[in-house]
Design an enzyme around this catalytic site. Structure first.
Site, short mmCIF file in Angstrom:
data_model
loop_
_atom_site.label_atom_id
_atom_site.label_comp_id
_atom_site.label_asym_id
_atom_site.label_seq_id
_atom_site.Cartn_x
_atom_site.Cartn_y
_atom_site.Cartn_z
N GLU A 65 56.16 1.22 -111.10
CA GLU A 65 55.09 0.25 -110.92
C GLU A 65 55.55 -1.15 -111.34
OE1 GLU A 65 52.07 0.77 -109.43
OE2 GLU A 65 53.05 2.68 -108.96
N TRP A 109 57.39 -2.36 -108.40
CA TRP A 109 56.50 -2.82 -107.33
C TRP A 109 56.12 -4.27 -107.58
CZ3 TRP A 109 55.13 -1.61 -102.59
CH2 TRP A 109 55.19 -0.29 -102.15
N TRP A 133 39.68 -9.55 -85.83
CA TRP A 133 38.83 -9.15 -86.96
C TRP A 133 37.37 -9.44 -86.63
CZ3 TRP A 133 41.62 -6.36 -90.16
CH2 TRP A 133 42.97 -6.66 -90.36
N ASN A 186 43.57 0.68 -109.99
CA ASN A 186 44.46 0.47 -108.85
C ASN A 186 44.15 1.39 -107.67
OD1 ASN A 186 46.85 -0.92 -107.71
ND2 ASN A 186 47.69 1.15 -107.68
N TRP A 230 41.64 -9.21 -93.92
CA TRP A 230 42.13 -8.94 -95.27
C TRP A 230 42.09 -10.18 -96.15
CZ3 TRP A 230 46.39 -11.82 -96.71
CH2 TRP A 230 47.16 -12.37 -95.67
N TRP A 239 46.82 -6.20 -100.69
CA TRP A 239 45.88 -6.34 -99.58
C TRP A 239 46.58 -6.17 -98.23
CZ3 TRP A 239 40.87 -6.19 -98.75
CH2 TRP A 239 40.03 -6.20 -99.86
#
Length: 477
Positions: free
Chosen positions: A278, A281, A310, A345, A363, A386
Site C-alpha cells: 500500500e 501504491w 457522462w 479504502n 469521475w 478515482w
C-alpha cells in the site's frame, strides 16, 4: 542564516530538508498560508484545520531546538516568490531548503521561487523526501514510466532489496537567535473549522502519528491482509492523514513494517508485506503525476476515455453527495466521509464505482467532492483511485468489471454493523434485510430511509455500453 520552507512535511524527525538546512548553519522555518490556492485545489476545511493544529505542535518542537517558525501569507502560489524574496532579504537568508512536491502547480511554484531567489543571490535546495525513489529512476526497460502497478512494485522491490532508504538524523538544538516564532492562526478565512468530534478523532502532532504507527505494527499489522477490507473493524493503520500532511514519513512507516518481518521484504508476515504494498501504491501514483502530468490537469490518463458521454444528472449526484441513494453501504460510507473527513479504502472504491458506473457521472465530480471533504486528501492518491474506479486511469479496473454494492455490502459488512453505525434508522433490520431494505420491505419501505435511486442491473448495462462504444473498445472485451 538559512530557511526551511515547510509544506507537506510538518515534522521534526526524518525530515530531509530540515536536516540539511540545519547542517548549513543557523535556521529559521517558514510556513506559507495560501487560502485562495487551497480553495482552487479544493482542500477540505477539516484538512486546513488539521494543518493548523499540527503547526501548533511543530512550533513547540522546533522551539525546543531554538528554531523559530514564521508564518507568512500569500493569497496564491503566484505570490510565493515575492513573499519569500522579501523574507530572505529581511533576514539575510543565504539558502532556502525544501522537500520536493510533484503536482504541476507545485512544480511551477517551486521553479518560479527558485528563479526569483537566484536573481537575489539566494539558492534553493530541494530534496527527495515524500517518496522512496526519485521520479525518473524507476522506469521500464524502454525508459518510460510504469503504467501497471505490479510491474512498478517488482522494480521497487528489486531496488529496496539492495538499498533501503535510510532515516535522516534529527537536528540538534542550535544556539538561540534573535527571532521569535509567529502565532498560529486558529482558522483561515474561507475554511470553517470542523466539529470538536472530528478534531478529537484526528489529534494533531507528530507524537500522535508515531503512537498510531506503533500501535498498528504492534497490534494489527499481522492481521492487516485479512481485516483491511472490513469497514466495521479497525483493520487499517489510520495513518493516511498524517502521511498526507507529512507528520510521519513513508521511510518511517517502511522501517517499522520491516521490523515486524525480520527485515524481510517478502515472505513471513504477509500482513506487513501487504501494507508495504500500500505504501508502494502511494509511491506509484506520485510517479504517475510526474511521468504523465495530464492527470494533474483534470484529464483522463487513458485519452480515449475522454470520449465517454457522462450523464448530466444533478439530482443523482446530489443524492450520492448527501448519502441518500437508498443503498445502505453507499450512504453509510458517504456519511462517514461527511462526519469524520475520512472513508475506509474499500468503501472509497465501492462509492466511486457506483458514481462513475451505475450513475455514469463524471469521475471528476467525485474526485472534487472527495478532496473537499477528506482530511487525508492527496492529489496523486485521490486522482489515482478515482481514475482506477472509473476505468479511465493507469492500471485501471476493466470497464466491464463493476462492483455490485449489494454484494460488496454482504461480503465486507455481513452483519451490517458498519451500516447500522452510520445509518441508525436501519438498526431494527436484521443482518439480511439491512443491505437492501427496499427488497426486504417491498410494501412500505423503511421510515426515514429513501428507496434506491437506480436499478443496478440496468445501470450496469448502460455503463458497459458507454465504454464499449469507445474506439479502442470496438469488438468487445
Amino acid at each position: 542564516m538559512h530557511l526551511i520552507w515547510l509544506r507537506t512535511d510538518l515534522r521534526l524527525h526524518d525530515n530531509t530538508a530540515l536536516a540539511a538546512a540545519c547542517q548549513s548553519g543557523k535556521v529559521a522555518a517558514l510556513y506559507l498560508i495560501t487560502p485562495q490556492q487551497w480553495l482552487i485545489h479544493n482542500d477540505a476545511p477539516c484538512k486546513v484545520d488539521f494543518w493548523l493544529r499540527n503547526l501548533k505542535h511543530l512550533r513547540q518542537t522546533l522551539g525546543e531546538l531554538n528554531i523559530p517558525l514564521l508564518i507568512r501569507t500569500a493569497t496564491t502560489w503566484h505570490q510565493a516568490p515575492t513573499v519569500l524574496s522579501k523574507l530572505c532579504h529581511e533576514l539575510s537568508i543565504e539558502s532556502v531548503h525544501i522537500n520536493e512536491e510533484y503536482g504541476i502547480h507545485e512544480n511551477q511554484r517551486d521553479a518560479a521561487v527558485a528563479k526569483t531567489l537566484k536573481a537575489n543571490g539566494v539558492t534553493l535546495h530541494s530534496y527527495l523526501d515524500q517518496i522512496f525513489f526519485q521520479p525518473g529512476t524507476v522506469l521500464t526497460k524502454t525508459g518510460t514510466y510504469f503504467q501497471v502497478f505490479s510491474q512498478f512494485r517488482k522494480a521497487c522491490y528489486n531496488l529496496l532489496s539492495n538499498t533501503l532508504p535510510h532515516l535522516v538524523a534529527t537536528p540538534k538544538a542550535q544556539t538561540v537567535i534573535k527571532l521569535k516564532s509567529d502565532p498560529i492562526p486558529e482558522q483561515v478565512v474561507g475554511f470553517i473549522p470542523p466539529s470538536k468530534t472530528l478534531q478529537a478523532i484526528w489529534p494533531a502532532g507528530e507524537k500522535e502519528a508515531h503512537e498510531r504507527l506503533n500501535a498498528f505494527v504492534d497490534q494489527q499489522i499481522k492481521r492487516y491482509k485479512d481485516e483491511r477490507n472490513f469497514p466495521a473493524k479497525t483493520g487499517t493503520s489510520q495513518l493516511s492523514a498524517y502521511l498526507a500532511a507529512g507528520m510521519i514519513s513513508p521511510r518511517q512507516c517502511l522501517h517499522a513494517a520491516l521490523q515486524t518481518n525480520d527485515g524481510e521484504l517478502e515472505n513471513n508476515n504477509i500482513g506487513a508485506i501487504t501494507w508495504i504494498n500500500e505504501l508502494l501504491w502511494r509511491e506509484f501514483y506520485k510517479h504517475i503525476l510526474v511521468g504523465y502530468p495530464r492527470v494533474s490537469r483534470h484529464l483522463a490518463f487513458r485519452r480515449e476515455t475522454e470520449a465517454v458521454v457522462w450523464r448530466q444528472a444533478p439530482n443523482d449526484l446530489a443524492a450520492w453527495q448527501e448519502a441518500r441513494t437508498g443503498l445502505p453501504i453507499i450512504d453509510a460510507a458517504m456519511r462517514q466521509l461527511l462526519e469524520i473527513g475520512w472513508m475506509h479504502n474499500r468503501l472509497r472504491m465501492i462509492v466511486a464505482m457506483f458514481l462513475t458506473k451505475n450513475l455514469l457521472i463524471d469521475w471528476r465530480e467525485g474526485e472534487r467532492f472527495f478532496m473537499r471533504h477528506l482530511i487525508d486528501g492527496d492529489l496523486a492518491a485521490n486522482n489515482g483511485g478515482w481514475q482506477w474506479s472509473a476505468s479511465t486511469g493507469t492500471d485501471a479496473v476493466p470497464y466491464f468489471r463493476i462492483f455490485n454494492p449489494l454484494k460488496q455490502s454482504k461480503k465486507f459488512d455481513s452483519e451490517g454493523m458498519f451500516i447500522k453505525h452510520w445509518l441508525p434508522e436501519l438498526t431494527t433490520l436484521n443482518k439480511k434485510e439491512v443491505h437492501n431494505p427496499e427488497e426486504a420491505t417491498k410494501l412500505f419501505g423503511v421510515v426515514n430511509y429513501p428507496r434506491s435511486i437506480i436499478d443496478l442491473k440496468q445501470s450496469r448495462k448502460r455503463a458497459i455500453a458507454a465504454f464499449h462504444n469507445l474506439p479502442s473498445y470496438q469488438g468487445g472485451r
